[in-house]
Scaffold this motif. Structure first.
Motif, short mmCIF file in Angstrom:
data_model
loop_
_atom_site.label_atom_id
_atom_site.label_comp_id
_atom_site.label_asym_id
_atom_site.label_seq_id
_atom_site.Cartn_x
_atom_site.Cartn_y
_atom_site.Cartn_z
N GLU A 19 0.83 -1.20 0.00
CA GLU A 19 0.00 0.00 0.00
C GLU A 19 0.86 1.26 0.00
O GLU A 19 0.59 2.22 -0.72
N LYS A 20 1.91 1.25 0.81
CA LYS A 20 2.82 2.40 0.87
C LYS A 20 3.41 2.68 -0.51
O LYS A 20 3.43 3.82 -0.96
N TYR A 21 3.87 1.63 -1.20
CA TYR A 21 4.48 1.81 -2.52
C TYR A 21 3.47 2.30 -3.55
O TYR A 21 3.79 3.19 -4.35
N ILE A 22 2.27 1.75 -3.56
CA ILE A 22 1.32 2.16 -4.59
C ILE A 22 0.82 3.57 -4.34
O ILE A 22 0.60 4.34 -5.28
N ARG A 23 0.65 3.95 -3.10
CA ARG A 23 0.24 5.33 -2.81
C ARG A 23 1.32 6.32 -3.25
O ARG A 23 1.02 7.37 -3.82
N ALA A 24 2.57 5.97 -3.02
CA ALA A 24 3.67 6.83 -3.47
C ALA A 24 3.72 6.88 -4.99
O ALA A 24 3.96 7.93 -5.58
N ALA A 25 3.47 5.74 -5.63
CA ALA A 25 3.48 5.70 -7.10
C ALA A 25 2.41 6.61 -7.68
O ALA A 25 2.65 7.33 -8.65
N ILE A 26 1.24 6.58 -7.08
CA ILE A 26 0.15 7.43 -7.56
C ILE A 26 0.54 8.90 -7.44
O ILE A 26 0.31 9.69 -8.37
N LYS A 27 1.16 9.28 -6.33
CA LYS A 27 1.57 10.68 -6.15
C LYS A 27 2.65 11.10 -7.14
O LYS A 27 2.67 12.23 -7.60
N LEU A 28 3.56 10.18 -7.47
CA LEU A 28 4.69 10.52 -8.33
C LEU A 28 4.40 10.37 -9.83
O LEU A 28 5.20 10.81 -10.64
N HIS A 29 3.30 9.76 -10.16
CA HIS A 29 3.05 9.39 -11.56
C HIS A 29 3.19 10.56 -12.52
O HIS A 29 3.75 10.41 -13.60
N GLU A 30 2.72 11.72 -12.14
CA GLU A 30 2.77 12.88 -13.03
C GLU A 30 4.16 13.52 -13.09
O GLU A 30 4.51 14.12 -14.10
N THR A 31 4.95 13.39 -12.03
CA THR A 31 6.23 14.10 -11.99
C THR A 31 7.44 13.21 -12.29
O THR A 31 8.46 13.71 -12.77
N ASP A 32 7.35 11.93 -12.00
CA ASP A 32 8.47 11.02 -12.27
C ASP A 32 7.92 9.63 -12.57
O ASP A 32 7.86 8.76 -11.70
N GLU A 33 7.52 9.45 -13.80
CA GLU A 33 6.84 8.20 -14.20
C GLU A 33 7.73 6.97 -14.02
O GLU A 33 7.24 5.91 -13.63
N GLU A 34 9.01 7.12 -14.27
CA GLU A 34 9.91 5.97 -14.13
C GLU A 34 9.98 5.49 -12.68
O GLU A 34 9.90 4.28 -12.40
N PHE A 35 10.13 6.42 -11.76
CA PHE A 35 10.16 6.06 -10.34
C PHE A 35 8.80 5.52 -9.91
O PHE A 35 8.71 4.52 -9.18
N ALA A 36 7.74 6.16 -10.38
CA ALA A 36 6.39 5.70 -10.05
C ALA A 36 6.18 4.27 -10.53
O ALA A 36 5.61 3.44 -9.81
N ASP A 37 6.63 3.96 -11.74
CA ASP A 37 6.48 2.60 -12.26
C ASP A 37 7.26 1.59 -11.41
O ASP A 37 6.80 0.47 -11.17
N CYS A 38 8.45 2.01 -10.95
CA CYS A 38 9.24 1.15 -10.06
C CYS A 38 8.46 0.85 -8.78
O CYS A 38 8.38 -0.30 -8.34
N LEU A 39 7.88 1.88 -8.20
CA LEU A 39 7.10 1.71 -6.97
C LEU A 39 5.87 0.83 -7.20
O LEU A 39 5.51 0.01 -6.36
N TYR A 40 5.24 1.01 -8.34
CA TYR A 40 4.08 0.19 -8.71
C TYR A 40 4.50 -1.29 -8.75
O TYR A 40 3.80 -2.16 -8.20
N LYS A 41 5.63 -1.57 -9.38
CA LYS A 41 6.11 -2.95 -9.47
C LYS A 41 6.44 -3.50 -8.08
O LYS A 41 6.14 -4.67 -7.78
N LEU A 42 7.08 -2.68 -7.26
CA LEU A 42 7.38 -3.12 -5.89
C LEU A 42 6.11 -3.44 -5.13
O LEU A 42 6.06 -4.42 -4.35
N SER A 43 5.07 -2.65 -5.35
CA SER A 43 3.79 -2.91 -4.70
C SER A 43 3.27 -4.30 -5.08
O SER A 43 2.81 -5.06 -4.21
N GLY A 44 3.38 -4.62 -6.35
CA GLY A 44 2.95 -5.94 -6.80
C GLY A 44 3.78 -7.06 -6.20
O GLY A 44 3.25 -8.12 -5.82
N GLU A 45 5.09 -6.83 -6.10
CA GLU A 45 5.96 -7.84 -5.50
C GLU A 45 5.61 -8.07 -4.03
O GLU A 45 5.61 -9.21 -3.56
#
Length: 102
Positions: A19-45
């Protein structure tokens, strides 16, 4: 019976991290998509870790039944309560993941 509670605690830790990773990914999606995608993947893991731990928790109950018969009522109450809560928390995180993908 403590192992059932310990397993549930480990699962909640993994779900919390997801949850922590996906919430951070949502916040970062507009400003740093690469980092956001990394966090999204970590959330899935992290949810994958939770699933594996949940499988072990379920195996413990099944093994107890096979070896000793019906588990003590308190053990089953704990397992069933935590099982439902884990499913609900996981579903919440998956909804956030869907939101990220949309």
């Amino acid at each position: 019976m403590m192992i059932i509670q310990d397993a549930a605690d480990y699962i909640y830790d993994e779900i919390g991290d997801a949850e922590k990773y996906i919430r951070a990914a949502i916040k970062l999606h507009e400003t740093d998509e690469e980092f956001a995608d990394c966090l999204y993947k970590l959330s899935g893991e992290e949810l994958g870790h939770a699933d594996r731990l949940h499988e072990q928790e379920t195996r413990l109950i099944r093994t107890y039944k096979d070896e000793k018969g019906v588990p003590p009522a308190l053990m089953m109450q704990l397992y069933e309560r935590e099982h439902v809560r884990i499913i609900d928390r996981t579903a919440d995180v998956k909804r956030l993941q869907e939101l990220y993908r949309s």
